[in-house]
Design a protein around this motif. Sequence first.
Motif, short mmCIF file in Angstrom:
data_model
loop_
_atom_site.label_atom_id
_atom_site.label_comp_id
_atom_site.label_asym_id
_atom_site.label_seq_id
_atom_site.Cartn_x
_atom_site.Cartn_y
_atom_site.Cartn_z
N PHE A 73 -82.89 -15.03 -4.91
CA PHE A 73 -82.24 -16.27 -5.31
C PHE A 73 -80.76 -16.29 -4.94
CE2 PHE A 73 -86.00 -16.61 -7.94
CZ PHE A 73 -86.26 -17.97 -7.91
N LYS A 76 -79.27 -19.35 -3.35
CA LYS A 76 -79.41 -20.60 -4.10
C LYS A 76 -78.23 -20.88 -5.03
CE LYS A 76 -83.66 -21.36 -2.69
NZ LYS A 76 -83.64 -21.14 -1.28
N LEU A 91 -77.49 -29.64 -4.21
CA LEU A 91 -78.84 -29.18 -4.58
C LEU A 91 -79.83 -29.40 -3.45
CD1 LEU A 91 -78.98 -30.47 -8.23
CD2 LEU A 91 -78.95 -28.09 -7.50
N LYS A 94 -79.09 -26.64 -0.78
CA LYS A 94 -79.43 -25.28 -1.20
C LYS A 94 -80.92 -25.09 -1.50
CE LYS A 94 -75.44 -23.06 -1.58
NZ LYS A 94 -75.14 -21.65 -1.54
N CYS A 95 -81.52 -26.11 -2.12
CA CYS A 95 -82.89 -25.91 -2.60
C CYS A 95 -83.96 -26.48 -1.70
CB CYS A 95 -83.01 -26.51 -4.01
SG CYS A 95 -81.90 -25.71 -5.18
N THR A 96 -83.61 -27.42 -0.82
CA THR A 96 -84.61 -27.98 0.07
C THR A 96 -84.24 -27.79 1.54
OG1 THR A 96 -83.64 -30.19 0.11
CG2 THR A 96 -85.26 -29.74 -1.62
N HIS A 97 -83.08 -27.22 1.79
CA HIS A 97 -82.58 -26.95 3.13
C HIS A 97 -82.42 -28.22 3.96
CE1 HIS A 97 -83.01 -22.73 2.25
NE2 HIS A 97 -84.25 -22.94 1.89
#
Length: 100
Positions: A73, A76, A91, A94-97
Amino acid sequence: EKAMYANIYCCGGSVKLNNFTSRLQTELTSSLSRRMSIVSPQHIRKGVIVKTVNEPQLSSWYGSKMISSVSSFDDKWITAEEYNEYGPNILLKKCTHQDL
């Protein structure tokens, strides 16, 4: 789906509200009964199991503590500088690229 409804764990301070888990179980059973009209409510009631974790008011902290110790992680984490530059959209990056 059966396994999911049979393993609902409530956490957080709201769990401390009077009859929270029993009300949630009743609402889920009712909602599922309407969605699955061919299945009897008694059958659904047996399949919906709502439990409360130990120390529900601390569970978010425990979960965060566990995630912070897992190296997968590391990419992230969002720094204050990144948030100040991108705002809440960081977000997505970082989380879905997704590109911003």
